[in-house]
Design a protein around this motif. Sequence first.
Motif, PDB file in Angstrom:
ATOM      1  N   ILE A   7       4.930   5.310  -9.880  1.00  0.00           N
ATOM      2  CA  ILE A   7       3.608   5.592  -9.321  1.00  0.00           C
ATOM      3  C   ILE A   7       2.926   6.729 -10.077  1.00  0.00           C
ATOM      4  O   ILE A   7       1.720   6.746 -10.246  1.00  0.00           O
ATOM      5  N   LYS A   8       3.716   7.687 -10.568  1.00  0.00           N
ATOM      6  CA  LYS A   8       3.150   8.867 -11.216  1.00  0.00           C
ATOM      7  C   LYS A   8       2.708   8.604 -12.655  1.00  0.00           C
ATOM      8  O   LYS A   8       2.089   9.460 -13.259  1.00  0.00           O
ATOM      9  N   SER A  20      -7.722   1.022  -5.167  1.00  0.00           N
ATOM     10  CA  SER A  20      -7.489   0.603  -6.547  1.00  0.00           C
ATOM     11  C   SER A  20      -6.545  -0.592  -6.528  1.00  0.00           C
ATOM     12  O   SER A  20      -6.053  -0.993  -5.482  1.00  0.00           O
ATOM     13  N   SER A  71       0.841  -1.206   0.000  1.00  0.00           N
ATOM     14  CA  SER A  71       0.000   0.000   0.000  1.00  0.00           C
ATOM     15  C   SER A  71       0.872   1.251   0.000  1.00  0.00           C
ATOM     16  O   SER A  71       1.954   1.254   0.571  1.00  0.00           O
ATOM     17  N   TYR A  72       0.376   2.290  -0.632  1.00  0.00           N
ATOM     18  CA  TYR A  72       1.109   3.555  -0.604  1.00  0.00           C
ATOM     19  C   TYR A  72       0.147   4.726  -0.728  1.00  0.00           C
ATOM     20  O   TYR A  72      -0.982   4.593  -1.196  1.00  0.00           O
ATOM     21  N   TYR A 104      -1.487  10.424  -4.855  1.00  0.00           N
ATOM     22  CA  TYR A 104      -1.297   9.158  -5.545  1.00  0.00           C
ATOM     23  C   TYR A 104      -1.430   8.079  -4.470  1.00  0.00           C
ATOM     24  O   TYR A 104      -0.627   8.023  -3.546  1.00  0.00           O
ATOM     25  N   GLN A 105      -2.444   7.228  -4.591  1.00  0.00           N
ATOM     26  CA  GLN A 105      -2.626   6.186  -3.580  1.00  0.00           C
ATOM     27  C   GLN A 105      -3.254   4.957  -4.217  1.00  0.00           C
ATOM     28  O   GLN A 105      -3.864   5.047  -5.276  1.00  0.00           O
ATOM     29  N   ASN A 106      -3.064   3.824  -3.564  1.00  0.00           N
ATOM     30  CA  ASN A 106      -3.660   2.599  -4.091  1.00  0.00           C
ATOM     31  C   ASN A 106      -4.555   1.924  -3.056  1.00  0.00           C
ATOM     32  O   ASN A 106      -4.760   0.724  -3.100  1.00  0.00           O
ATOM     33  N   PRO A 132      -2.348   3.218  -9.583  1.00  0.00           N
ATOM     34  CA  PRO A 132      -2.656   4.233  -8.573  1.00  0.00           C
ATOM     35  C   PRO A 132      -3.941   4.996  -8.882  1.00  0.00           C
ATOM     36  O   PRO A 132      -4.323   5.152 -10.022  1.00  0.00           O
ATOM     37  N   HIS A 133      -4.564   5.422  -7.836  1.00  0.00           N
ATOM     38  CA  HIS A 133      -5.714   6.312  -7.948  1.00  0.00           C
ATOM     39  C   HIS A 133      -5.148   7.712  -7.737  1.00  0.00           C
ATOM     40  O   HIS A 133      -4.576   8.004  -6.694  1.00  0.00           O
ATOM     41  N   VAL A 134      -5.296   8.578  -8.716  1.00  0.00           N
ATOM     42  CA  VAL A 134      -4.747   9.925  -8.654  1.00  0.00           C
ATOM     43  C   VAL A 134      -5.903  10.906  -8.500  1.00  0.00           C
ATOM     44  O   VAL A 134      -6.851  10.866  -9.281  1.00  0.00           O
TER      45      VAL A 134
END
Length: 151
Positions: free
Chosen positions: A149-150, A76, A55-56, A71-73, A81-83
């Motif tokens: 991630i981006k 998702s 997770s991040y 930016y997180q997961n 990532p869900h931005v």
Amino acid sequence: MNRIKSMIVVFAAALLAVSCDKETPVVEYLDVTPNNISGQWQLVKWNGSDLSEGSYFYMDLVRKETKFTIYQNFDSMADMPHVVTGEFSIETNAELGAVISGMYDYDEGFWAHKYIVRNLTKDSMEWIASDDPSFVQEFVRVSEIPTSIKQ
């Protein structure tokens, strides 16, 4: 006998001087302003626990426009990532101190909580939900959000 007493006094003074040299470092806390929180942050603890494996959550706070990108997961797939983007504001509350709140772009609404920002240093900060003091997030400043991630 006086010589022994003198040696004990000198020895005690030397120990005292050595122990005074080991001062605990002073933590320099910063005022909570858009300038001081501007930058890239990684969530490292949520309610006292580390994030689960894989997770991040990264957040880029831009001072000038008071905008953010997250930016997180959490909601998702791990490699997708869900931005989300939006704007944030900081208010000073007489009782709570500095409180940050935000609004997402694209009609997603306000953040779920307003957060009291505490213990802001150049490298870390804590956010505590103003309506739920048990909801605590700990962030550390990062030099960059990983490119993977981006994307």
